[in-house]
Write an enzyme that holds these catalytic residues in place. Structure first.
Site, PDB file in Angstrom:
ATOM      1  CG  ASN A   9      15.657  19.247  30.179  1.00 17.93           C
ATOM      2  OD1 ASN A   9      15.907  18.354  29.370  1.00 17.93           O
ATOM      3  ND2 ASN A   9      14.772  20.210  29.939  1.00 17.93           N
ATOM      4  CE  LYS A  11      16.665  22.945  28.475  1.00 16.48           C
ATOM      5  NZ  LYS A  11      16.420  24.380  28.405  1.00 16.48           N
ATOM      6  CG  HIS A  93      10.987  22.060  29.126  1.00 18.61           C
ATOM      7  ND1 HIS A  93      11.261  23.082  28.250  1.00 18.61           N
ATOM      8  CD2 HIS A  93      11.923  22.130  30.096  1.00 18.61           C
ATOM      9  CE1 HIS A  93      12.335  23.739  28.677  1.00 18.61           C
ATOM     10  NE2 HIS A  93      12.756  23.172  29.803  1.00 18.61           N
ATOM     11  CD  GLU A  95      13.812  24.307  25.886  1.00 18.11           C
ATOM     12  OE1 GLU A  95      14.150  23.109  25.885  1.00 18.11           O
ATOM     13  OE2 GLU A  95      14.475  25.205  26.465  1.00 18.11           O
ATOM     14  CD  GLU A 163      12.388  24.461  33.718  1.00 23.06           C
ATOM     15  OE1 GLU A 163      13.544  24.216  34.091  1.00 23.06           O
ATOM     16  OE2 GLU A 163      11.945  24.137  32.600  1.00 23.06           O
ATOM     17  N   GLY A 169      17.911  29.536  29.740  1.00 20.99           N
ATOM     18  CA  GLY A 169      19.017  29.687  28.798  1.00 20.99           C
ATOM     19  C   GLY A 169      19.424  31.130  28.537  1.00 20.99           C
ATOM     20  CB  SER A 208      19.619  31.214  34.151  1.00 21.55           C
ATOM     21  OG  SER A 208      19.319  31.438  32.777  1.00 21.55           O
ATOM     22  N   GLY A 230      21.557  23.868  30.876  1.00 22.62           N
ATOM     23  CA  GLY A 230      22.950  23.943  30.442  1.00 22.62           C
ATOM     24  C   GLY A 230      23.964  23.486  31.469  1.00 22.62           C
TER      25      GLY A 230
END
Ligand code: 13P
Length: 248
Positions: A9, A11, A93, A95, A163, A169, A208, A230
């Site tokens: 992802n 993002k 998600h 977010e 998640e 993150g 992570s 990430g």
């Protein structure tokens, strides 16, 4: 056995220059055992899908609207994602839930729109830190599954991503026992609701995941892969995760 899936992802990261990472990823993993999916910003989907043609890499969106078209400024429909070359879409998600107030009911409607457009849905669920501290993780996850996953899904068009919000993150990862407990509950829900198909639906862990902790996470029962933020931006990092999943 559920399909092993390594999904990235991106993002709101990546402009045209980042496409070189996709070339490197494809070159390094021409015939992966696992399904590889990258979900870039919408602006890169078409170019990335063109680059990935003929490779093992699938492309996905990061959200979609409930409608296929209409007066919804700034939104994108599942039909548009598919036309641009996406075969998958991340929905729900945390977010999106936090930044845009998306509810389980909306995510359910988005999922129905995505399925109608022929996309495979990667549906995200997970508890906040406050919810884990209050010991309501399983209840939260169960409620999200019950309300956001539509009826009639199969292992061919649904992937679940667990998640924990507090692990995204942050470099903090749940213990393998904590991951195992939630994934077992997710599997039970899927089997209860979807019978045989429930055994085959891939359930990913996200939060992570890095090359150096991936093997440990993939050894947890009912973990069929990862949704990676990430560490999916760089081919070398994501490649390490793919290699760990292929070997799991
Ligand atoms: P990180 O891997 O950066 O923690 O992000 C996880 C995530 O949100 C993937 O959807």
């Amino acid at each position: 056995m559920p399909r092993k899936i390594a999904a990235g992802n991106w993002k709101m990261n990546g402009v045209g220059a980042a496409l070189s990472e996709i070339d490197a990823l494809i070159a390094a993993h021409p015939t992966p055992v696992s399904r590889i999916v990258i979900c870039p910003p919408a602006t890169l989907i078409h170019r990335m899908a063109a680059r990935a043609q003929g490779s093992a890499l699938a492309i996905g969106g990061q959200t979609c609207h409930t409608a296929s078209k209409g007066a919804h400024t700034g939104d994108i429909s599942a039909t548009m994602l598919a036309e641009a070359g996406a075969t998958h879409v991340i929905l729900g998600h945390s977010e999106r839930r936090a930044d845009h107030g998306e509810t389980d009911a909306q995510i359910n409607a988005q999922a129905q729109a995505a399925l109608a457009a022929g996309l495979t849905v990667i549906l995200c669920i997970g508890e906040t830190e406050a919810e884990r501290d209050a010991d309501v993780t399983l209840a939260v996850v169960e409620t999200q599954l019950a309300h956001s996953v539509p009826e009639g899904v199969t292992a061919a068009n649904l992937v679940i991503a667990y998640e924990p919000v507090w692990a995204i993150g942050t470099g903090r990862v749940p213990t393998t026992d904590q991951i195992a407990e939630v994934h077992a509950a997710i599997r039970t829900h899927l089997v209860t609701r979807f019978g045989e198909q429930g055994h085959e639906i891939s359930v990913l862990y996200g939060g992570s995941v890095k090359p150096d902790n991936a093997a440990q996470i993939f050894a947890v029962p009912d973990v069929n892969g990862a949704l990676v933020g990430g560490a999916s931006l760089k081919a070398a990092d994501f490649g390490g995760i793919i290699t760990a999943l292929d070997a799991a």
